[in-house]
Design a protein around this motif. Structure first.
Motif, PDB file in Angstrom:
ATOM      1  N   ASP A 265       0.970  -1.210   0.031  1.00 44.50           N
ATOM      2  CA  ASP A 265      -0.016   0.061  -0.095  1.00 44.50           C
ATOM      3  C   ASP A 265       0.726   1.407   0.009  1.00 44.50           C
ATOM      4  O   ASP A 265       0.368   2.250   0.047  1.00 44.50           O
ATOM      5  N   GLY A 266       2.053   1.107   0.019  1.00 47.66           N
ATOM      6  CA  GLY A 266       3.051   2.218  -0.187  1.00 47.66           C
ATOM      7  C   GLY A 266       3.449   2.800   0.964  1.00 47.66           C
ATOM      8  O   GLY A 266       4.512   3.547   1.255  1.00 47.66           O
ATOM      9  N   ARG A 267       3.302   1.962   2.223  1.00 45.16           N
ATOM     10  CA  ARG A 267       3.505   2.578   3.558  1.00 45.16           C
ATOM     11  C   ARG A 267       5.214   2.117   3.764  1.00 45.16           C
ATOM     12  O   ARG A 267       5.485   0.932   3.696  1.00 45.16           O
ATOM     13  N   PRO A 268       6.110   2.869   4.407  1.00 40.92           N
ATOM     14  CA  PRO A 268       7.250   2.427   4.523  1.00 40.92           C
ATOM     15  C   PRO A 268       7.225   1.693   5.843  1.00 40.92           C
ATOM     16  O   PRO A 268       6.553   1.802   6.645  1.00 40.92           O
ATOM     17  N   THR A 269       8.326   0.944   6.093  1.00 38.37           N
ATOM     18  CA  THR A 269       8.776   0.438   7.403  1.00 38.37           C
ATOM     19  C   THR A 269       8.936   1.381   8.523  1.00 38.37           C
ATOM     20  O   THR A 269       9.558   2.285   8.207  1.00 38.37           O
ATOM     21  N   THR A 270       8.525   1.048   9.768  1.00 38.23           N
ATOM     22  CA  THR A 270       8.837   1.732  10.769  1.00 38.23           C
ATOM     23  C   THR A 270      10.303   1.579  11.668  1.00 38.23           C
ATOM     24  O   THR A 270      10.731   0.448  11.357  1.00 38.23           O
ATOM     25  N   GLU A 271      10.719   2.185  12.244  1.00 38.73           N
ATOM     26  CA  GLU A 271      11.913   2.101  13.086  1.00 38.73           C
ATOM     27  C   GLU A 271      11.767   0.556  13.730  1.00 38.73           C
ATOM     28  O   GLU A 271      12.540  -0.076  13.903  1.00 38.73           O
ATOM     29  N   SER A 272      10.674   0.492  14.509  1.00 38.25           N
ATOM     30  CA  SER A 272      10.505  -0.599  15.261  1.00 38.25           C
ATOM     31  C   SER A 272      10.245  -1.860  14.469  1.00 38.25           C
ATOM     32  O   SER A 272      10.894  -3.090  14.964  1.00 38.25           O
ATOM     33  N   GLU A 273       9.773  -1.908  13.263  1.00 35.70           N
ATOM     34  CA  GLU A 273       9.874  -3.004  12.291  1.00 35.70           C
ATOM     35  C   GLU A 273      11.002  -3.252  11.873  1.00 35.70           C
ATOM     36  O   GLU A 273      11.455  -4.278  11.861  1.00 35.70           O
ATOM     37  N   VAL A 274      11.959  -2.205  11.571  1.00 27.74           N
ATOM     38  CA  VAL A 274      13.156  -2.599  11.048  1.00 27.74           C
ATOM     39  C   VAL A 274      14.058  -3.190  12.300  1.00 27.74           C
ATOM     40  O   VAL A 274      14.728  -4.356  11.917  1.00 27.74           O
ATOM     41  N   THR A 275      13.964  -3.064  13.319  1.00 26.69           N
ATOM     42  CA  THR A 275      14.644  -3.353  14.435  1.00 26.69           C
ATOM     43  C   THR A 275      14.260  -4.907  14.688  1.00 26.69           C
ATOM     44  O   THR A 275      15.130  -5.812  14.956  1.00 26.69           O
ATOM     45  N   GLY A 276      13.016  -5.140  14.758  1.00 24.75           N
ATOM     46  CA  GLY A 276      12.652  -6.325  14.851  1.00 24.75           C
ATOM     47  C   GLY A 276      12.906  -7.511  13.698  1.00 24.75           C
ATOM     48  O   GLY A 276      13.305  -8.273  14.078  1.00 24.75           O
TER      49      GLY A 276
END
Length: 487
Positions: A265-276
């Motif tokens: 849907d075009g949403r970028p990853t969040t900092e929390s998701e990148v860390t996980g």
């Protein structure tokens, strides 16, 4: 007295009615036609808990000869049905998530990986996150990672003297965390924050205990340290991500891939998701690679035939390419590949794979017996046991890399899912190419630069670890050498 007699007669009438109804139902209503698997004999209430905790492989070794390739173990209110061997495990690997789900059985990973990733999201989001992993492990990315792996190996082993003795297990564990830091976590961590991040990952790692599988949020010291480490790692990676975005810097690592990833849907990853996602990647690869590297070395140093074969392969490649080592040269190392694959067949670090059954399904054994597996069962298979089935692998307990050579290919002769060290099907390990390249890069450097001799006894298996590895030290005597190339 008359009232008591009426109550007694009424009670007798009710009992008689129930008995007659049961008899009629038994005669008229057909019995369930489900062909349930045989069950492991176990205690009431707790079921086979004690046998399972003593070691699932011991239980499988005892029950497989008696019950066959499909059987059920009762654990409290849960039923675990084992599917052993390629003839009965195809559905395990090929079934859609709606039928056989990972999510429920791997919930214990959520406190470690963190919220919003992998097993804490629904299947559609998880599939998108797995796509991020796939994109981060494409061949063009892997080529860059290999250069970093080679550099890390050269730097690490340059610190060894001209001769000496080392614990190979310890050395490989440390080198692989360095390599993983460079390729996965990024230059900032490797160059400046390695000691801090390594210590935090150690606390995360120690926070995943056997009891964590049943009670992941139990308030024990190991879990508290795990949660604190997870919070500090989030802060460190949030800072790195912010810095990269503000300066416009881009690096060739998995961290950058996750930062740049976008959902459909075009949403970028969040900092929390990148860390996980980074934590999940490191957990998936670090232990498995260091364990397999160690077993590979132990077997090579105890089997002169195969040690000579991999040395000959190295000489031939050096004759063609000189001292250079890159992705394409590592891909030519078929002999070394088979030696690693055989070590991994004998010692897959993940000894159990689990799913939760959301629908009934049936399996047929190689003897032609059909069983119905009911909805609600936990379904399991075991790479550690299935990889040693004698009707698939000749002399299954012996180290024989040639079983994978062209012409034999025992892992393919019995069909799909005969060799399952990396799982298979819908949930096959995405990191398999990365793992082989990493182990090949390390052992290429060791073979070319050192004479090695195993001086401690051949290692035993550490069944008590969450990721089953090597028990104790693996002492190796080394001496530097120049590998002569036949011109």
């Amino acid at each position: 007295m008359e009232v008591d007699g009426k109550f007694l007669n009424t009670g007798l009438l009710i009992v008689a009615t129930i008995v007659v109804a049961k008899l009629i139902s038994a005669l008229i209503i057909p019995k369930s036609r489900k062909r349930l698997p045989p069950a492991v004999k176990s205690w009431p209430l707790v079921g086979g808990l004690f046998r399972f905790l003593k070691g699932p492989i011991l239980m499988l070794r005892a029950e497989y000869p008696k019950l066959g390739s499909v059987f059920t173990l009762n654990l409290f209110h849960k039923k675990i049905t084992f599917l052993i061997g390629p003839e009965v495990s195809a559905h395990f690997f090929k079934a859609p998530e709606s039928d056989l789900s990972q999510q429920e059985v791997y919930q214990f990973n959520v406190p470690t990986f963190g919220p919003g990733v992998v097993f804490d999201v629904d299947y559609s989001i998880r599939q998108e996150q797995f796509r991020f992993f796939t994109e981060a492990l494409r061949v063009n990315k892997l080529k860059g990672y290999v250069d970093q792996m080679v550099t890390e190996a050269e730097d690490y082993f340059s610190k060894w003297g001209s001769s000496g003795e080392v614990d190979l297990k310890y050395e490989l564990e440390h080198l692989i965390i360095l390599t993983a830091s460079r390729c996965l976590l990024g230059r900032e961590v490797r160059d400046k924050l390695f000691d801090d991040v390594s210590a935090l990952f150690h606390d995360l790692d120690n926070g995943m205990l056997p009891i964590s599988v049943l009670f992941p949020y139990l308030p024990i010291p190991a879990h508290r340290r795990r949660d604190q480490a997870r919070k500090k790692l989030s802060e460190i990676f949030a800072s790195i991500i912010t810095s990269r975005k503000s300066t416009g810097k881009s690096e060739n690592d998995m961290l950058q891939c996750f930062i740049d990833s976008k959902y459909k849907d075009g949403r970028p990853t969040t900092e929390s998701e990148v860390t996980g996602l980074l934590i999940a990647a490191l957990f998936a690869g670090q232990h498995t690679s260091s364990i397999t590297s160690t077993w590979t070395g132990a077997y090579l140093l105890c089997n002169k035939q195969y040690l000579s074969a991999v040395m000959e392969e190295q000489k031939e490649l050096m004759g063609k390419h000189g001292d250079r080592v890159d992705h394409d040269i590592l891909a030519e190392m078929d002999v070394l590949y088979r030696c690693i694959k055989e070590a991994l067949r004998l010692h897959p670090p993940l000894i159990m794979l689990l799913r939760s059954s959301h629908s009934d399904f049936s399996v047929k054994t190689r003897e032609g017996i059909e069983y119905d597996i009911p909805k609600g069962h936990i379904v399991a298979t075991s790479p550690a046991f299935a990889n040693r089935l004698p009707h698939i692998f000749k002399d299954p307990d012996s180290y024989d890399p040639d079983r994978f050579a062209v012409g034999r290919e025992e892992d393919k002769a019995a069909g799909a899912f005969s060799y399952i060290s990396f799982g298979g099907g819908r949930h096959g390990c995405l990191g398999e190419p990365f793992a082989y390249l990493q182990i090949k890069a390390i052992w290429t450097h060791l073979l070319r630069n050192f004479e090695l001799e195993l001086v401690s006894p051949f290692p035993e298996i550490d069944w008590n670890a969450m990721v089953v590895g090597v028990k104790g030290k693996v002492m190796v005597r080394y001496k530097r050498r120049e590998l002569k190339v036949d011109q």
